[in-house]
Design a protein around this motif. Structure first.
Motif, mmCIF file in Angstrom:
data_model
loop_
_atom_site.group_PDB
_atom_site.id
_atom_site.type_symbol
_atom_site.label_atom_id
_atom_site.label_comp_id
_atom_site.label_asym_id
_atom_site.label_seq_id
_atom_site.Cartn_x
_atom_site.Cartn_y
_atom_site.Cartn_z
ATOM 1 N N ARG A 171 -72.727 17.261 -13.081
ATOM 2 C CA ARG A 171 -71.809 16.192 -13.490
ATOM 3 C C ARG A 171 -70.460 16.752 -13.923
ATOM 4 O O ARG A 171 -69.407 16.210 -13.603
ATOM 5 N N LEU A 174 -65.971 9.960 -18.120
ATOM 6 C CA LEU A 174 -67.120 9.884 -17.212
ATOM 7 C C LEU A 174 -68.228 9.026 -17.818
ATOM 8 O O LEU A 174 -68.950 8.333 -17.096
ATOM 9 N N SER A 175 -68.325 9.032 -19.143
ATOM 10 C CA SER A 175 -69.401 8.256 -19.777
ATOM 11 C C SER A 175 -69.087 6.761 -19.812
ATOM 12 O O SER A 175 -69.931 5.951 -20.197
ATOM 13 N N LEU A 217 -72.273 12.295 -10.342
ATOM 14 C CA LEU A 217 -72.284 11.796 -11.727
ATOM 15 C C LEU A 217 -73.722 11.690 -12.228
ATOM 16 O O LEU A 217 -74.004 11.923 -13.404
ATOM 17 N N GLY A 218 -74.637 11.341 -11.336
ATOM 18 C CA GLY A 218 -76.036 11.191 -11.714
ATOM 19 C C GLY A 218 -76.793 12.510 -11.762
ATOM 20 O O GLY A 218 -77.919 12.568 -12.267
ATOM 21 N N ASP A 230 -65.131 6.975 -3.541
ATOM 22 C CA ASP A 230 -66.329 7.567 -4.138
ATOM 23 C C ASP A 230 -66.728 8.837 -3.366
ATOM 24 O O ASP A 230 -66.614 9.946 -3.867
ATOM 25 N N LEU A 249 -67.170 5.468 -17.002
ATOM 26 C CA LEU A 249 -66.393 5.463 -15.760
ATOM 27 C C LEU A 249 -66.286 4.073 -15.125
ATOM 28 O O LEU A 249 -65.200 3.661 -14.700
ATOM 29 N N THR A 294 -70.254 9.408 -7.286
ATOM 30 C CA THR A 294 -71.206 8.754 -8.197
ATOM 31 C C THR A 294 -72.573 9.434 -8.133
ATOM 32 O O THR A 294 -73.307 9.446 -9.120
ATOM 33 N N THR A 295 -72.916 10.004 -6.961
ATOM 34 C CA THR A 295 -74.167 10.774 -6.863
ATOM 35 C C THR A 295 -74.093 11.991 -7.777
ATOM 36 O O THR A 295 -75.017 12.292 -8.531
#
Lengths: 189, 459
Positions: free
Chosen positions: B301, B61-62, B295-296, B288, B64, B292-293
């Protein structure tokens, strides 16, 4: 464009870098790989037979599946008659293939597209026979991927039992869409 | 399906009406949890595997965006066509576009929670295309015009007699036939015809390997393989979080997945698709749809690490007693209750409250997602954003007032004890107090601890 939108969002929203852990080499405790492999396959609904040599194969197949009409044996059978059989692939009773390695911990056998002859064969046949050599048995999945190394086939599959389902009240039914039985022969040579 | 959303407590109340069914549902899932516990104990390094899986996912994830590009480049060089979909609507349009290009009418699909999330079947049906779900559990719910109620066991809520009736209506099996073996073999015959006639096969993706561009699909039935190998076109739909960096990491995840999901050593088939057969096509749709939201959102996360084993559902005391459909979301249970508000806070504000926060979900998670903490945090976010049900907001305000003043607290306690003694029916009134619906209250004490201590403390 969605590609750039997704990649930009991922880039902006990702956390600070977390390092990738090193994988330790997990050893497998059991010494008797054949026994462990047999137990795993049996638990998954398959069966294991030990062969002294590959010569015994044809005779064993006949003994286990005496009524099978259409047997495509890609280990001992001749190519021409097998090709004829593959024309009506959906009618195959028994398919015999050779696997590259077996994993003792879970009974999984690795085959690539080349080992499958045609990718659909191990799935469409009514019964599947897989032959592996005893020396190819490994303990666990880490060792399996280690042996496979960088072979990176176009298609590869771990097969660990006959096709099965438990979708109706958790009752185990062997033979969902794929083979209704899996017979593994381990050749001792 | 476009039916109005029924809030979780109401939907659960409907499910709870049939006490026998609730008991059976509860016991069936607990049986799966128990099988999981037994097999997990056979692996001495189990906890180490969980930790590694968690770390591999954190790392992925870091980076991605980089791994997605690496995966795309590898897949393209393998001869695979890669598509990108920002949301569910785009995913559905892409899949439909591939079908139109081939004039495809007959589609077989193996289990994919992503296509459920995107409501693909519904979309394609509106375009006049029939999609046949080939996983037995999925086929049962599809024939019955329902959605899956569990990630791994889609028809876990349906009894064999009901399956018999569904098959009698749709597949022509004799009325009253309810033997699982008989029914499964009837489905086998019915679905073999569908496999052999299909133009296009759709599958999900369990793992996508960045370095090779391969996707891995795990099934017990072999339906993903039969579909993909017999059809000329294979479309694989994956969320961006399915990536892992390298092939060797599969050894960790394949040891965890089936054991944690159903208590098996490994699924019957773990298929690695990398290149299409010459003359056929392989497509991968990377989706997606809110990921990605998420992820933020630092607090949530972690939920992107989920490998969809379903163990948190099997162990959840609320899920087991309320049924998957009460969650009105493609993914039910604890993990679904974290993922759903990310997609639509208003519609799914009730779900993070459908938990006892007991932490059992976190204990069984194979990638160490702190599920119950995230549910607790969603409650706070949803409250701050103003999505909490009005009744809850009002009672919380009153509680805050009472708890912030010792005098008010002591006063309220005294009167509550009196009222409960005088009018016990008020507290147990199931209309006024939803909390009392499944509970009996103990007799109220005559005095508080403080009052007792005043009298007896110095003796």
């Amino acid at each position: 464009m969605s590609r750039d939108k997704i990649l930009n969002a991922a880039k902006q929203n990702k956390p600070a870098l977390v390092s990738l852990p090193e994988l330790p080499s997990f050893t497998y405790a059991a010494n008797d790989l054949v026994a462990a492999f047999t137990a795993a396959i049996t638990k998954a609904g398959g069966a294991v037979t030990l062969l002294k040599s590959q010569q015994e194969l044809t005779q064993k197949i006949q003994a286990i599946y005496p009524d099978a009409q259409r047997i495509a044996n890609f280990i001992a059978g001749d190519t021409a008659s097998n090709k004829e059989l593959l024309k009506e692939v959906a009618l195959l009773d028994v398919v015999v293939l050779k696997g590259q390695l077996g994993v003792a911990e879970n009974g999984a056998i690795w085959l690539t597209d080349k080992d499958c002859v045609e990718r659909v064969l191990p799935f469409i046949t009514q019964h599947l026979i897989l032959l592996i050599e005893k020396e190819t048995l490994v303990g666990n999945m880490h060792q399996a991927y280690g042996v496979m190394g960088r072979q990176n086939p176009a298609y590869g599959v771990f097969i660990a039992g006959p096709s099965k389902t438990a979708d109706i009240e958790q009752s185990l039914v062997i033979g969902a869409h794929g083979p209704r039985s899996l017979q593994v022969f381990i050749v001792e040579n | 399906m476009n039916t109005p959303t029924i809030p979780h407590p109401e939907a659960a109340a409907t499910f709870l009406k049939n006490k026998e069914r609730v008991q059976w549902h509860d016991e069936t899932l607990w049986f799966v949890r128990h099988k999981r516990d037994k097999i997990v104990q056979e692996i001495p390094e189990w906890e180490q595997l969980r930790e590694l899986a968690s770390q591999i996912k954190d790392h992925t994830l870091s980076r991605l965006d980089e791994y997605l590009q690496e995966f795309e480049a590898a897949a393209i060089s393998n001869g695979v066509t890669v598509h990108w979909a920002a949301d569910a609507a785009e995913h559905n349009r892409i899949v439909h576009g591939i079908m139109q290009k081939h004039g495809a009418q007959k589609i077989v699909k193996s289990k994919s929670m992503l296509t459920e999330e995107c409501h693909l079947n519904e979309y394609l049906e509106a375009q006049g295309i029939e999609v046949v779900d080939t996983d037995l559990g999925e086929r049962i719910v599809q024939l019955n015009k329902e959605l899956p109620s569990h990630i791994v066991l889609p028809a876990i809520h349906i009894k064999k007699e009901e399956v018999g009736e569904i098959f009698h209506q749709h597949l022509g099996t004799p009325k009253g036939a309810s033997d699982p073996l008989y029914l499964a073999l009837a489905a086998r015959a019915h679905l073999r015809e569908k496999f052999l006639a299909a133009d296009i096969a759709i599958t999900g993706v369990n793992f996508a390997v960045a370095e090779t561009g391969a996707i891995v699909v795990c099934t017990n039935e072999g339906n993903a393989d039969l579909g993909a190998h017999l059809a000329k076109v294979h479309i694989a739909c994956m969320g961006i979080e399915k990536l892992i960096p390298r092939t060797e990491h599969l050894s960790i995840f394949l040891r965890l997945l089936a054991r944690n999901a159903t208590g098996q050593n490994i699924t019957a088939y773990s298929s690695h698709f990398r290149k299409p057969v010459p003359g056929s096509e392989m497509h991968i749709v990377i989706v997606d749809n809110g990921r990605t939201t998420q992820l933020g959102r630092e607090a949530f996360r972690n939920s992107l690490k989920c490998i969809r084993c379903g163990a948190c559902l099997n162990t959840c005391p609320v899920y087991r007693r309320s049924g998957g459909h009460s969650y009105h979301n493609a993914t039910a249970g604890p993990i679904g209750a974290i993922l759903a508000p990310n997609l639509d806070m208003r519609k799914n504000a009730d779900l993070p409250f459908a938990s006892t926060l007991c932490g059992s979900c976190t204990d069984v998670c194979p990638v160490k997602i702190d599920i119950h903490n995230q549910l607790y945090q969603w409650r706070q976010v949803l409250t701050q954003e103003g999505y909490m049900p009005a009744a809850k907001t009002a009672s919380m305000k009153i509680m805050a007032g009472v708890l912030s003043s010792p005098a008010r607290y002591s006063f309220a306690g005294k009167w509550a004890r009196r009222f409960l003694r005088w009018f016990p029916s008020l507290a147990l009134n199931k209309k006024l107090n939803p909390w009392a619906r499944q509970r009996e209250l103990p007799e109220p004490p005559k005095e508080s601890f403080r009052e007792w201590y005043k009298k007896n403390g110095n003796k």
